[in-house]
Design an enzyme around this catalytic site. Structure first.
Site, PDB file in Angstrom:
ATOM      1  N   CYS A   1      15.376  -1.274  21.717  1.00  0.00           N
ATOM      2  CA  CYS A   1      15.364  -2.507  22.525  1.00  0.00           C
ATOM      3  C   CYS A   1      15.476  -3.777  21.679  1.00  0.00           C
ATOM      4  CB  CYS A   1      14.080  -2.550  23.353  1.00  0.00           C
ATOM      5  SG  CYS A   1      12.610  -2.947  22.379  1.00  0.00           S
TER       6      CYS A   1
ATOM      7  N   HIS B   1      -6.439   6.296  13.081  1.00  0.00           N
ATOM      8  CA  HIS B   1      -5.986   4.928  12.767  1.00  0.00           C
ATOM      9  C   HIS B   1      -4.494   4.868  12.450  1.00  0.00           C
ATOM     10  CE1 HIS B   1     -10.440   4.039  11.667  1.00  0.00           C
ATOM     11  NE2 HIS B   1     -10.240   4.074  12.956  1.00  0.00           N
TER      12      HIS B   1
ATOM     13  N   GLN C   1      -9.529   9.058   9.300  1.00  0.00           N
ATOM     14  CA  GLN C   1      -9.360   7.608   9.423  1.00  0.00           C
ATOM     15  C   GLN C   1      -8.231   7.149   8.497  1.00  0.00           C
ATOM     16  OE1 GLN C   1     -13.515   5.614   9.292  1.00  0.00           O
ATOM     17  NE2 GLN C   1     -13.879   7.726   8.662  1.00  0.00           N
ATOM     18  N   ASN C   2      -7.778   8.066   7.640  1.00  0.00           N
ATOM     19  CA  ASN C   2      -6.781   7.719   6.625  1.00  0.00           C
ATOM     20  C   ASN C   2      -5.382   7.635   7.223  1.00  0.00           C
ATOM     21  OD1 ASN C   2      -9.008   7.901   5.004  1.00  0.00           O
ATOM     22  ND2 ASN C   2      -8.438   9.869   4.105  1.00  0.00           N
TER      23      ASN C   2
ATOM     24  N   THR D   1     -16.537   8.942   3.758  1.00  0.00           N
ATOM     25  CA  THR D   1     -16.461   7.732   4.584  1.00  0.00           C
ATOM     26  C   THR D   1     -17.756   6.927   4.484  1.00  0.00           C
ATOM     27  OG1 THR D   1     -15.984   6.792   6.755  1.00  0.00           O
ATOM     28  CG2 THR D   1     -17.235   8.870   6.724  1.00  0.00           C
ATOM     29  N   SER D   2     -17.632   5.600   4.509  1.00  0.00           N
ATOM     30  CA  SER D   2     -18.810   4.722   4.454  1.00  0.00           C
ATOM     31  C   SER D   2     -19.418   4.585   5.844  1.00  0.00           C
ATOM     32  CB  SER D   2     -18.382   3.347   3.927  1.00  0.00           C
ATOM     33  OG  SER D   2     -17.340   2.819   4.741  1.00  0.00           O
TER      34      SER D   2
ATOM     35  N   ARG E   1       0.836  -1.212   0.000  1.00  0.00           N
ATOM     36  CA  ARG E   1       0.000   0.000   0.000  1.00  0.00           C
ATOM     37  C   ARG E   1       0.862   1.249   0.000  1.00  0.00           C
ATOM     38  NH1 ARG E   1      -4.242  -1.107   4.433  1.00  0.00           N
ATOM     39  NH2 ARG E   1      -4.840   1.057   4.087  1.00  0.00           N
TER      40      ARG E   1
ATOM     41  N   ASP F   1      -2.764   7.677   5.053  1.00  0.00           N
ATOM     42  CA  ASP F   1      -1.945   8.013   3.869  1.00  0.00           C
ATOM     43  C   ASP F   1      -1.135   9.306   4.015  1.00  0.00           C
ATOM     44  OD1 ASP F   1      -5.024   8.871   2.089  1.00  0.00           O
ATOM     45  OD2 ASP F   1      -3.800  10.112   3.435  1.00  0.00           O
TER      46      ASP F   1
HETATM   47  C1  BV8 Z   1     -11.734  -1.275  18.366  1.00  0.00           C
HETATM   48  C2  BV8 Z   1      -6.063   1.192   9.473  1.00  0.00           C
HETATM   49  C3  BV8 Z   1     -11.831  -1.700  20.620  1.00  0.00           C
HETATM   50  C4  BV8 Z   1      -5.555  -0.070   8.893  1.00  0.00           C
HETATM   51  C5  BV8 Z   1      -8.456   0.816   9.936  1.00  0.00           C
HETATM   52  C6  BV8 Z   1     -19.132  -1.482  17.102  1.00  0.00           C
HETATM   53  C7  BV8 Z   1     -19.990  -2.039  16.207  1.00  0.00           C
HETATM   54  C8  BV8 Z   1     -19.478  -2.963  15.252  1.00  0.00           C
HETATM   55  C9  BV8 Z   1     -18.118  -3.303  15.186  1.00  0.00           C
HETATM   56  C10 BV8 Z   1     -17.276  -2.743  16.082  1.00  0.00           C
HETATM   57  C11 BV8 Z   1     -17.780  -1.855  17.042  1.00  0.00           C
HETATM   58  N1  BV8 Z   1     -16.730  -1.450  17.781  1.00  0.00           N
HETATM   59  C12 BV8 Z   1     -15.597  -2.067  17.330  1.00  0.00           C
HETATM   60  C13 BV8 Z   1     -15.922  -2.855  16.295  1.00  0.00           C
HETATM   61  C14 BV8 Z   1     -14.995  -3.643  15.544  1.00  0.00           C
HETATM   62  C15 BV8 Z   1     -14.276  -2.823  14.460  1.00  0.00           C
HETATM   63  C16 BV8 Z   1     -15.257  -2.322  13.428  1.00  0.00           C
HETATM   64  O1  BV8 Z   1     -15.700  -1.190  13.456  1.00  0.00           O
HETATM   65  N2  BV8 Z   1     -15.561  -3.230  12.493  1.00  0.00           N
HETATM   66  C17 BV8 Z   1     -16.450  -2.836  11.355  1.00  0.00           C
HETATM   67  C18 BV8 Z   1     -15.901  -3.479  10.087  1.00  0.00           C
HETATM   68  C19 BV8 Z   1     -17.850  -3.252  11.603  1.00  0.00           C
HETATM   69  N3  BV8 Z   1     -13.547  -1.700  15.027  1.00  0.00           N
HETATM   70  C20 BV8 Z   1     -12.281  -1.943  15.489  1.00  0.00           C
HETATM   71  O2  BV8 Z   1     -11.747  -3.037  15.497  1.00  0.00           O
HETATM   72  C21 BV8 Z   1     -11.550  -0.733  16.046  1.00  0.00           C
HETATM   73  N4  BV8 Z   1     -10.954  -1.054  17.310  1.00  0.00           N
HETATM   74  O3  BV8 Z   1     -12.927  -1.209  18.330  1.00  0.00           O
HETATM   75  O4  BV8 Z   1     -11.023  -1.546  19.481  1.00  0.00           O
HETATM   76  C22 BV8 Z   1     -11.293  -2.717  21.405  1.00  0.00           C
HETATM   77  C23 BV8 Z   1     -10.062  -3.312  21.080  1.00  0.00           C
HETATM   78  C24 BV8 Z   1      -9.621  -4.282  21.911  1.00  0.00           C
HETATM   79  C25 BV8 Z   1     -10.360  -4.655  22.977  1.00  0.00           C
HETATM   80  C26 BV8 Z   1     -11.578  -4.006  23.269  1.00  0.00           C
HETATM   81  C27 BV8 Z   1     -12.045  -3.025  22.459  1.00  0.00           C
HETATM   82  C28 BV8 Z   1     -10.363  -0.344  15.127  1.00  0.00           C
HETATM   83  C29 BV8 Z   1     -10.858   0.049  13.790  1.00  0.00           C
HETATM   84  C30 BV8 Z   1      -9.694   0.600  12.944  1.00  0.00           C
HETATM   85  C31 BV8 Z   1      -9.168  -0.422  11.960  1.00  0.00           C
HETATM   86  N5  BV8 Z   1      -8.168   0.170  11.058  1.00  0.00           N
HETATM   87  N6  BV8 Z   1      -7.481   1.376   9.141  1.00  0.00           N
HETATM   88  C32 BV8 Z   1      -5.689  -0.100   7.369  1.00  0.00           C
HETATM   89  O5  BV8 Z   1      -5.882   0.988   6.769  1.00  0.00           O
HETATM   90  O6  BV8 Z   1      -5.553  -1.188   6.822  1.00  0.00           O
HETATM   91  S1  BV8 Z   1     -10.114   0.974   9.462  1.00  0.00           S
HETATM   92  C33 BV8 Z   1     -10.068   1.440   7.770  1.00  0.00           C
HETATM   93  O7  BV8 Z   1     -11.304   1.012   7.255  1.00  0.00           O
HETATM   94  C34 BV8 Z   1     -10.017   2.932   7.499  1.00  0.00           C
HETATM   95  O8  BV8 Z   1      -9.157   3.608   8.365  1.00  0.00           O
HETATM   96  C35 BV8 Z   1     -11.482   3.340   7.666  1.00  0.00           C
HETATM   97  O9  BV8 Z   1     -11.790   3.540   9.027  1.00  0.00           O
HETATM   98  C36 BV8 Z   1     -12.205   2.098   7.178  1.00  0.00           C
HETATM   99  C37 BV8 Z   1     -12.608   2.244   5.746  1.00  0.00           C
HETATM  100  O10 BV8 Z   1     -13.697   3.112   5.723  1.00  0.00           O
HETATM  101  P1  BV8 Z   1     -13.650   4.444   4.808  1.00  0.00           P
HETATM  102  O11 BV8 Z   1     -12.404   5.211   5.080  1.00  0.00           O
HETATM  103  O12 BV8 Z   1     -14.940   5.087   4.981  1.00  0.00           O
HETATM  104  O13 BV8 Z   1     -13.468   3.853   3.314  1.00  0.00           O
HETATM  105  P2  BV8 Z   1     -14.537   3.015   2.448  1.00  0.00           P
HETATM  106  O14 BV8 Z   1     -13.809   2.511   1.277  1.00  0.00           O
HETATM  107  O15 BV8 Z   1     -15.292   2.066   3.315  1.00  0.00           O
HETATM  108  O16 BV8 Z   1     -15.600   4.133   1.966  1.00  0.00           O
HETATM  109  C38 BV8 Z   1     -15.160   5.171   1.132  1.00  0.00           C
HETATM  110  C39 BV8 Z   1     -16.344   6.125   1.027  1.00  0.00           C
HETATM  111  O17 BV8 Z   1     -15.929   7.251   0.247  1.00  0.00           O
HETATM  112  C40 BV8 Z   1     -17.559   5.508   0.332  1.00  0.00           C
HETATM  113  O18 BV8 Z   1     -18.730   5.869   1.046  1.00  0.00           O
HETATM  114  C41 BV8 Z   1     -17.544   6.164  -1.058  1.00  0.00           C
HETATM  115  O19 BV8 Z   1     -18.843   6.351  -1.564  1.00  0.00           O
HETATM  116  C42 BV8 Z   1     -16.901   7.502  -0.748  1.00  0.00           C
HETATM  117  N7  BV8 Z   1     -16.187   8.134  -1.886  1.00  0.00           N
HETATM  118  C43 BV8 Z   1     -15.574   7.509  -2.926  1.00  0.00           C
HETATM  119  N8  BV8 Z   1     -15.010   8.462  -3.746  1.00  0.00           N
HETATM  120  C44 BV8 Z   1     -15.267   9.681  -3.180  1.00  0.00           C
HETATM  121  C45 BV8 Z   1     -15.996   9.469  -1.969  1.00  0.00           C
HETATM  122  N9  BV8 Z   1     -16.405  10.474  -1.171  1.00  0.00           N
HETATM  123  C46 BV8 Z   1     -16.076  11.752  -1.562  1.00  0.00           C
HETATM  124  N10 BV8 Z   1     -15.353  12.036  -2.697  1.00  0.00           N
HETATM  125  C47 BV8 Z   1     -14.942  11.032  -3.516  1.00  0.00           C
HETATM  126  N11 BV8 Z   1     -14.255  11.336  -4.621  1.00  0.00           N
HETATM  127 ZN    ZN Z   2      11.630  -1.168  21.394  1.00  0.00          ZN
END
Ligand code: BV8
Ligand code: ZN
Length: 247
Positions: A158, A126, A108-109, A196-197, A77, A111
């Site tokens: 370390c 993130h 959330q990005n 964001t979705s 990536r 990048d």
């Molecule tokens: C945690 C980094 C607690 C890595 C990322 C509650 C309910 C359900 C599930 C959960 C909950 N709480 C926690 C969870 C679990 C989970 C979660 O949310 N799962 C989801 C899938 C249901 N959350 C977690 O695990 C979080 N941690 O809760 O910890 C905990 C931990 C331990 C013990 C106890 C508690 C951590 C979440 C973070 C994960 N890391 N990124 C990587 O990048 O690989 S998340 C990653 O995915 C991104 O950062 C972002 O957040 C997400 C992607 O979403 P978007 O950025 O919105 O992108 P997407 O492609 O989906 O959508 C793009 C949008 O743009 C679309 O709508 C499109 O139409 C639009 N678009 C397109 N082009 C354009 C545009 N808009 C404008 N202009 C354009 N040109």
């Molecule tokens: Zn270290």
């Protein structure tokens, strides 16, 4: 990306934008789409890696099981990102920081394109693909100064393995990052949600907190999301076309 009918800015929004005191902007992958960064759910090819959905390869479990695979995934990536530049959406948001007394940018990005456009104090919920962190002592280091393509790098402090400084699924967000964003959301009067979705939590709860606190919530997205129904206004289209319209 379909060119919808030319989105115009309502008088109401122009007034709200002009009068905003505390302005919070939350962004997702969509704000970087026009820079060429693949989105996750927009079918941009980073939804799946080697047959694994990104929620699996980008998970705490994968880090436990196979750190080299996680490095390979983020090295791939990062390779996609090397040549990419901020787009007019990033530039518009960067321009706003000197216009508003209190602008908070939460992303959330991973990048780094907001910072490349000149945005300061970006709350990276993130983490960042440009940093690594020691699995033992939390020592952070810029990936640009490290050799990461031959196996996982070791901590200079370390000698334990380093990992990408990004938040994986099942991992807590960086200490204080969500709390700071939530506090700003609870006191803002205008909240923009761009690209964001809104399915990943706790990031997706930020606009909910702002709305509950009485802020005017505006979504910018070419598609509807779970946020669209409760947003005060939805601007349908690409962020790079719409955000500059606000001047
Ligand atoms: C945690 C980094 C607690 C890595 C990322 C509650 C309910 C359900 C599930 C959960 C909950 N709480 C926690 C969870 C679990 C989970 C979660 O949310 N799962 C989801 C899938 C249901 N959350 C977690 O695990 C979080 N941690 O809760 O910890 C905990 C931990 C331990 C013990 C106890 C508690 C951590 C979440 C973070 C994960 N890391 N990124 C990587 O990048 O690989 S998340 C990653 O995915 C991104 O950062 C972002 O957040 C997400 C992607 O979403 P978007 O950025 O919105 O992108 P997407 O492609 O989906 O959508 C793009 C949008 O743009 C679309 O709508 C499109 O139409 C639009 N678009 C397109 N082009 C354009 C545009 N808009 C404008 N202009 C354009 N040109
Ligand atoms: Zn270290």
């Amino acid at each position: 990306m379909q060119a919808g009918p030319k989105q115009s800015i309502s008088e109401k929004l122009r007034r709200r934008f002009g009068d905003a005191n505390k302005f919070l902007v939350l962004t997702g992958a969509g704000v970087s789409a026009e820079s060429g960064v693949p989105t996750f759910r927009g079918g941009g090819g980073t939804g799946v890696w080697k047959g694994l959905p990104f929620e699996v390869i980008s998970s705490a479990g994968m880090l436990e099981r196979d750190l080299p695979a996680v490095w390979e995934w983020f090295n791939y990536r990062r390779g996609l990102l090397e040549a990419l530049k901020p787009n007019p959406a990033h530039e518009a948001i960067a321009g706003w920081q000197d216009r508003f007394r209190d602008l908070t940018l939460v992303t959330q990005n991973i990048d780094g394109l907001h910072q490349a456009a000149g945005s300061r104090e970006v709350i990276e919920l993130h983490g960042s693909i440009w940093r690594a962190r020691c699995v033992q002592c939390d020592e952070r280091q810029s990936v640009r100064e490290m050799k990461v393509d031959d196996g996982e790098p070791m901590c200079l402090a370390c000698a334990n393995p380093m990992r990408p400084d990004v938040v994986l699924f099942g991992e807590m967000l960086p200490v204080g990052a969500f709390e700071r964003a939530a506090a700003k959301a609870a006191s803002c009067d205008l909240c923009f949600v761009v690209g964001t979705s809104a399915v990943v939590y706790p990031a997706a709860s930020i606009p909910e907190i702002a709305r509950a606190a009485g802020a005017y919530v505006v979504e910018v997205n070419p598609e509807r999301t779970p946020l669209s129904d409760f947003s005060d206004e939805v601007l349908t289209g690409n962020a790079g076309n719409i955000l500059p319209l606000l001047g």
